[in-house]
Design a protein around this motif. Structure first.
Motif, PDB file in Angstrom:
ATOM      1  N   LYS B  55     -18.104  -3.743  19.639  1.00  0.00           N
ATOM      2  CA  LYS B  55     -18.205  -4.322  20.970  1.00  0.00           C
ATOM      3  C   LYS B  55     -18.891  -3.321  21.892  1.00  0.00           C
ATOM      4  CE  LYS B  55     -13.491  -5.992  20.658  1.00  0.00           C
ATOM      5  NZ  LYS B  55     -12.253  -6.193  21.400  1.00  0.00           N
ATOM      6  N   ILE B 212     -23.141  -9.896  14.499  1.00  0.00           N
ATOM      7  CA  ILE B 212     -22.525  -9.846  13.171  1.00  0.00           C
ATOM      8  C   ILE B 212     -23.466 -10.403  12.107  1.00  0.00           C
ATOM      9  CG2 ILE B 212     -20.579 -10.685  11.811  1.00  0.00           C
ATOM     10  CD1 ILE B 212     -18.963 -10.701  14.374  1.00  0.00           C
ATOM     11  N   VAL B 255     -19.207 -12.773   7.095  1.00  0.00           N
ATOM     12  CA  VAL B 255     -19.225 -12.906   8.551  1.00  0.00           C
ATOM     13  C   VAL B 255     -17.816 -13.138   9.083  1.00  0.00           C
ATOM     14  CG1 VAL B 255     -19.999 -14.367  10.450  1.00  0.00           C
ATOM     15  CG2 VAL B 255     -21.611 -13.694   8.668  1.00  0.00           C
ATOM     16  N   ASP B 256     -17.092 -14.048   8.416  1.00  0.00           N
ATOM     17  CA  ASP B 256     -15.726 -14.349   8.872  1.00  0.00           C
ATOM     18  C   ASP B 256     -14.830 -13.123   8.801  1.00  0.00           C
ATOM     19  OD1 ASP B 256     -16.238 -16.864   9.581  1.00  0.00           O
ATOM     20  OD2 ASP B 256     -15.183 -17.851   7.926  1.00  0.00           O
ATOM     21  N   TYR B 259     -15.655 -10.912  11.666  1.00  0.00           N
ATOM     22  CA  TYR B 259     -15.143 -11.520  12.899  1.00  0.00           C
ATOM     23  C   TYR B 259     -13.657 -11.251  13.062  1.00  0.00           C
ATOM     24  CZ  TYR B 259     -18.092 -14.211  15.976  1.00  0.00           C
ATOM     25  OH  TYR B 259     -18.953 -14.566  16.957  1.00  0.00           O
ATOM     26  N   THR B 263     -12.155  -9.227  16.262  1.00  0.00           N
ATOM     27  CA  THR B 263     -11.323  -9.881  17.266  1.00  0.00           C
ATOM     28  C   THR B 263      -9.854  -9.593  17.059  1.00  0.00           C
ATOM     29  OG1 THR B 263     -11.317 -11.848  15.886  1.00  0.00           O
ATOM     30  CG2 THR B 263     -12.903 -11.790  17.698  1.00  0.00           C
ATOM     31  N   ASP B 307     -13.363 -22.370  15.750  1.00  0.00           N
ATOM     32  CA  ASP B 307     -13.771 -21.277  14.900  1.00  0.00           C
ATOM     33  C   ASP B 307     -14.720 -20.410  15.730  1.00  0.00           C
ATOM     34  OD1 ASP B 307     -13.995 -19.926  12.418  1.00  0.00           O
ATOM     35  OD2 ASP B 307     -16.010 -20.776  12.233  1.00  0.00           O
ATOM     36  N   LEU B 308     -14.447 -19.110  15.844  1.00  0.00           N
ATOM     37  CA  LEU B 308     -15.232 -18.269  16.754  1.00  0.00           C
ATOM     38  C   LEU B 308     -16.705 -18.124  16.363  1.00  0.00           C
ATOM     39  CD1 LEU B 308     -12.606 -15.577  17.701  1.00  0.00           C
ATOM     40  CD2 LEU B 308     -13.470 -17.455  19.092  1.00  0.00           C
ATOM     41  N   PRO B 309     -17.022 -17.867  15.084  1.00  0.00           N
ATOM     42  CA  PRO B 309     -18.452 -17.787  14.741  1.00  0.00           C
ATOM     43  C   PRO B 309     -19.191 -19.069  15.121  1.00  0.00           C
ATOM     44  CG  PRO B 309     -17.124 -16.999  12.920  1.00  0.00           C
ATOM     45  CD  PRO B 309     -16.167 -17.560  13.930  1.00  0.00           C
ATOM     46  N   VAL B 319     -21.776 -11.400  20.289  1.00  0.00           N
ATOM     47  CA  VAL B 319     -20.385 -10.960  20.366  1.00  0.00           C
ATOM     48  C   VAL B 319     -20.119 -10.315  21.724  1.00  0.00           C
ATOM     49  CG1 VAL B 319     -18.605  -9.637  19.225  1.00  0.00           C
ATOM     50  CG2 VAL B 319     -20.545 -10.470  17.936  1.00  0.00           C
ATOM     51  N   LEU B 323     -16.891 -11.740  23.498  1.00  0.00           N
ATOM     52  CA  LEU B 323     -15.640 -10.991  23.346  1.00  0.00           C
ATOM     53  C   LEU B 323     -14.924 -10.656  24.656  1.00  0.00           C
ATOM     54  CD1 LEU B 323     -16.049  -8.734  20.227  1.00  0.00           C
ATOM     55  CD2 LEU B 323     -14.891 -10.915  20.503  1.00  0.00           C
ATOM     56  N   ALA B 340     -10.376 -14.974  13.410  1.00  0.00           N
ATOM     57  CA  ALA B 340     -11.610 -15.649  13.794  1.00  0.00           C
ATOM     58  C   ALA B 340     -11.394 -17.088  14.262  1.00  0.00           C
ATOM     59  CB  ALA B 340     -12.630 -15.604  12.659  1.00  0.00           C
TER      60      ALA B 340
END
Lengths: 580, 465
Positions: B55, B212, B255-256, B259, B263, B307-309, B319, B323, B340
């Protein structure tokens, strides 16, 4: 495609023809400049005798072109020295932590010291250095102009060095540029825009000091250098109004000419050094620069000089890379700092003590009180000038600035007025004062204002022109009345520009007081009650201690007012009335 | 893991740059030290692409600059091929987010600059620069000035200037984040094709990013950095075969996973030491009330779970943009985040569905209860004689843990939140905070919790640098 072809052919021949013409013009111009320089060199080399040195020059109009060129040469000599000084001083202040501790405060004070007061001191110095030729007096004059130009430019360049983009700095370090390369590839280009613009402004202000320094009275002796300033002094001594007007005409031609042939092309050329990709609202253009660009000569000269550039690049390599070591010994550094500060403070303390002792011997320390009182009188004049100047020029400036068409015509005129040396007009005002019998105590305000007021106008125009259009449209659609519009839009929007103009005008007025509080026309001498007159008299009488007291007190006034008054206004302008 | 064709066979790992227990701290506004990097150890090997992901405020740019030898570490050392750095790293070249081209030099002169610094002759310089310009697809632009080029072309110049030096390692500081999506993708692929070319002289790529996707697409190894102060939170090798396909399950899994790490609850070493969150240990995330409301609205529209992505994708957010909003929403307990996924809480639902006046009151309750700095301000105002205090009072409180710049940011956020909740008013001209009547309604809450120690009196903790 076939349609396009003839156009292309036409364009090519046209270009080569203009190119040939451009080459011829540039070549002739260069030759003429060389010839002129040779002519001037003869004059400077003339033998010189301290006692029989001329205290006046001939007012024959035939001499005027030569005098004007001599004056111009002085201006450019001072500019060259200022640029070199700027490079050395600003770089030292920006790159060395310890040098910065000393150089920056000095610069801050020098910016507001009345340099005209020092003329007598430096003249003595230069006469000792060059006893046999006119060069000594020439140097004193050039030095006076230099002291009026250099601080501004140095400060601007220093600021550009310290606010350099971090990324460019890192790129230069990672590319492992040498110090020399970094200076020419990063430092100078990134400081070019402020340097050129400040140079132009300082050059305009420098005319005033040129005129004031061509006739120097010191130690009961007057030295006159061949120049347009001494011509005016002589003409005013002999009450030749016609010749005064002629000199003013020549002066205007010179100011405009230097603008067209030198500063305009330079500012247009400096456009390329603007950082960021925001296209400036008004791109500077110049016919002279276009001519040079069409000519092949500059490229040829550049190619010819390249080997010298390479040789310098190699020669400067031993000075090392533009990088500083990551690891320093903190204790050693601290010890060095302490030793350095102690030495500096001791030197300053010793110097101050010595100076006070010498003043005490010369005039007595009580003189400071007398000078401070005189300073109040001059301060009152500066104050009246600022108030009246603002009342008159703010409305005019707003009117000009808010009408784009008027701005376009008025701005160059105001620019010339601002750089036109006001002391040229002093004889006329003096004449008027003598005829009407008005005291110089009041008339002095007018004399000081002749030069200083334009800064207010100039800056207010710029500020008013920068008021965003949508704000003006909003004011119009809200049907704001005249007073409401001034209170809520115009005054806040131009406040910052007015402060800038005011601080410059005040500085100029203090300096002008040295030549404006004692004036003469055809044998009539007028003197006002004030610090400027005090300094002038002390200089003419050769009373070094009194000169020193006068200059110190005036510097204290200027610096003190800047700190107490103007800085505060600046802060308000930045926080409260910023347009961004 | 080594993808460089020359080294694929050897499998041996030679270190190029070693970062050895590096910590870095800057001075805070009152002269105490603020840690930015905390005991970081990592090695860049021959033949690998490493991504530093974190971040904003995780010190990733600072870390890259210590590797480049531009910033001195406070403790620990950085070595290039075994030699401790004492100045700009001689074996690396860098590509900047802002391109950092000299605006007054042509493309050709910019590319030649580093060679000129090495004292290479004019003719050789010219050939080398022209080759680099060709290789990066800039031919025809040699005499152009940077300002005449688009962002993508400018960054190509940045790459050409770096690669013409044939550096041992190429450092990249968010090189694609100033470019539009398509240009960035195009340039990433060209970089990869150069990298896989047999006679590419550079042995290692190191990229700093907050994207990411980009990290997973490029890197053999992703180092996830945590904040407050920056530390290596996780090291994730990416085993997705090249060329990498964003839609492949392995790619999505990677990726997940990242994430989740980013987070997930930050095992903030400073925050663990104190039991109650205070303004010095728990900085307010840089989120506006409008942004918060927007985020809550979107999660509500997704039936209270997203789902964040996907969300970042949908909003084309990085991000870095998402974030702080998420952090703020979780701080105020409007959302909950788990692996995530973001869930709307009851409080969040109530806040979103309420009418404007009620929602303001609810917001006031949440910030007083959960936002440490706002809480401190309200309490201090309540305890003052006339319900007013100068903002400088709070600046002094924050001085111990923040830089001057961050103090301003924190105050701005707190004032924004407090004003929206109508807890206090702020007179910018005289810099005075004034308690409002609304706050009085919330005060009983505070009284209940009044005996707990509050921020300014806490153990000072490091904060976001």
């Amino acid at each position: 495609m076939s349609l396009l072809r003839p156009f292309v052919g036409f364009d090519v021949t046209l270009r080569s023809r203009t190119r040939l013409v451009a080459d011829a013009v540039v070549l002739v111009a260069v030759a003429v400049v060389f010839w002129l320089l040779l002519q001037l060199a003869h004059g400077v080399d003339a033998p010189f005798n301290r006692v029989s040195a001329p205290s006046s020059v001939s007012t024959d109009p035939a001499n005027l072109p030569y005098y004007a060129l001599r004056s111009l040469a002085r201006m450019f000599a001072a500019l060259t020295i200022s640029v070199v000084f700027t490079f050395v001083y600003a770089t030292a202040a920006a790159r060395s932590r310890r040098a910065e501790m000393i150089l920056l405060p000095i610069l801050d004070v020098l910016q507001s010291v009345p340099v005209l007061g020092f003329l007598s001191v430096t003249l003595t110095l230069w006469l000792t250095l060059f006893p046999r030729t006119v060069l000594g007096v020439e140097c004193a004059s050039v030095f006076a102009i230099f002291t009026s130009q250099a601080w501004n430019m140095t400060f601007a360049f220093y600021q550009s060095l310290t606010t350099q983009s971090r990324d460019l700095d890192e790129a230069a370090r990672l590319l492992r540029l040498t110090k020399w390369q970094r200076f020419w590839k990063l430092d100078v280009p990134s400081g070019m825009t402020p340097l050129v613009w400040n140079g132009m402004m300082s050059f305009g202000g420098g005319w005033f000091f040129l005129i004031a320094s061509e006739v120097i009275s010191v130690n009961n002796h007057t030295y006159a250098l061949p120049g347009i300033g001494s011509y005016v002094a002589a003409a005013s001594e002999h009450r030749q109004v016609g010749r005064l007007l002629l000199a003013i005409g020549v002066m205007i031609v010179m100011v405009v000419g230097v603008n067209v042939l030198f500063w305009r092309p330079l500012t247009a050329w400096a456009e390329r050094f603007r950082t960021g990709d925001t296209a400036s609202a008004q791109v500077q253009r110049s016919l002279v620069l276009d001519l040079l660009r069409h000519s092949a000569l500059p490229t040829l000269v550049g190619r010819g000089l390249r080997p010298a550039g390479h040789a310098l690049d190699r020669a400067m390599r031993p000075f090392g890379l533009a990088d500083s070591p990551l690891r320093v010994n903190p204790y050693r550094r601290r010890a060095g700092d302490i030793a350095f500060t102690t030495v500096v403070l001791a030197l300053i303390g010793f110097g101050t003590w010595k100076m006070l002792v010498s003043i005490d011997h010369g005039t007595g320390l009580g003189e400071f009180g007398h000078a401070a009182l005189l300073g109040l009188a001059t301060f009152a004049r500066v104050l009246v000038l600022l108030v009246i100047g603002s009342l008159v020029w703010v409305p005019v400036g707003v009117w000009i600035g808010m009408n784009p068409r008027v701005t376009r015509y008025a701005q160059p005129i105001v620019q010339v007025l601002a750089s036109f040396p006001a002391n040229f007009l002093f004889p006329f005002v003096t004449l008027a004062l003598i005829h009407t019998g008005i005291s110089l105590n009041i008339g002095g305000i007018l004399l000081m204002a002749l030069g200083a007021q334009w800064y207010i106008l100039f800056n207010v125009i710029a500020g008013a022109a920068a008021i965003p259009n949508d704000l003006r449209e909003a004011a119009a659609s809200l049907r704001l009345g005249r007073s409401l519009r001034w209170r809520t839009l115009i005054v806040p929007a131009i406040f910052a520009s007015w402060v800038t103009g005011g601080i410059t005008a005040a500085g100029g007025a203090w300096n002008a007081s040295i030549v404006a509080e004692v004036v003469s026309y055809g044998g009539h001498d007028l003197t006002a009650y004030g610090l400027g007159a005090y300094i002038t008299h002390a200089t003419t009488d050769g009373n070094f201690a009194q000169t020193l007291v006068g200059v110190i007190v005036m510097s204290l006034y200027v610096v003190g007012l800047n700190r107490i008054f103007w800085r505060r206004l600046y802060r308000i302008a930045e926080t409260r009335y910023s347009l961004i | 893991m080594a993808t460089h064709p020359l080294l694929a066979t050897t499998g041996e790992q030679t270190a190029i740059v070693e970062v050895d227990h590096v910590s870095k701290s800057f001075l805070s506004a009152d002269g105490t030290t603020l840690p930015v990097l905390d005991d970081i150890t990592l090695t860049l090997h021959e033949g690998e692409i490493v991504a530093l992901l974190g971040k904003s405020g995780s010190g990733k740019s600072t870390l890259l600059r210590t590797i480049a030898g531009l910033i001195a570490p406070t403790t620990g050392e950085v070595r290039y091929r075994g030699t401790r750095l004492n100045g700009a790293n001689p074996g690396v070249a860098m590509v900047f987010q802002s391109f950092a081209l000299m605006p007054w030099l042509t493309v050709q002169d910019n590319v030649e600059l580093g060679l000129q610094a090495r004292g290479i002759g004019e003719r050789q310089r010219r050939t080398a620069a022209l080759n680099a310009i060709d290789a990066i697809g800039l031919d025809g632009f040699e005499t152009a000035y940077p300002r005449e080029l688009s962002g993508g072309m400018r960054q190509r110049v940045g790459f050409a200037r770096a690669l013409v030096l044939q550096p041992d390692a190429l450092l990249m500081d968010e090189p694609f984040s100033a470019l539009d999506v398509l240009t960035a993708e195009n340039l990433r692929n060209e970089l990869l094709s150069l990298w896989t070319h047999a006679d590419f002289p550079t042995r290692c790529l190191c990229i700093v990013t907050h994207n990411i996707d980009e990290a997973v697409l490029l890197a053999d190894r992703v180092l996830v950095l945590g904040s407050n102060p920056g530390h290596v939170k996780a090291e994730i090798p990416i085993h997705v075969p090249r060329p990498r396909d964003r839609r492949s399950p392995t790619f999505e899994a990677a990726v997940d996973q990242i994430y989740g790490i980013l987070t997930g609850r930050d095992e903030n070493p400073a925050a663990e030491r104190v039991t109650t969150p205070g303004p010095l240990t728990h900085p307010l995330p840089a989120a506006s009330v409008g942004g918060l409301a927007g985020l809550v609205e979107i999660v509500y529209a997704h039936n209270g779970q997203t789902d964040l992505p996907d969300l970042a994708d949908e909003l084309s957010f990085d991000v870095d943009d998402l974030l702080p909003l998420l952090d703020a929403a979780t701080m105020l307990r409007l959302l909950e985040v788990e692996s995530a996924q973001a869930f709307l809480t009851d409080a969040g639902r109530a806040w979103y569905t309420a009418d404007i006046q009620t929602s303001k009151q609810l917001f006031a309750h949440h910030v007083v209860e959960h936002a440490p700095l706002v809480r401190t301000i309200v309490k201090a105002l309540e305890n003052s004689d006339d319900g007013t205090l100068r903002d400088d009072f709070f600046r002094d409180l924050l001085r111990r843990a923040y830089t001057t710049e961050d103090i301003e940011k924190q105050l701005t956020i707190a004032i924004d939140w407090g004003r929206y909740g109508e807890l206090f008013d702020y007179d910018a001209d005289i810099g005075e905070l004034i308690l409002t009547e609304v706050a009085a309604a919330v005060i009983p809450h505070l009284a209940a919790a009044a005996d707990e120690p509050d921020g300014p009196h806490d153990q000072a903790g490091p904060a976001d640098g």
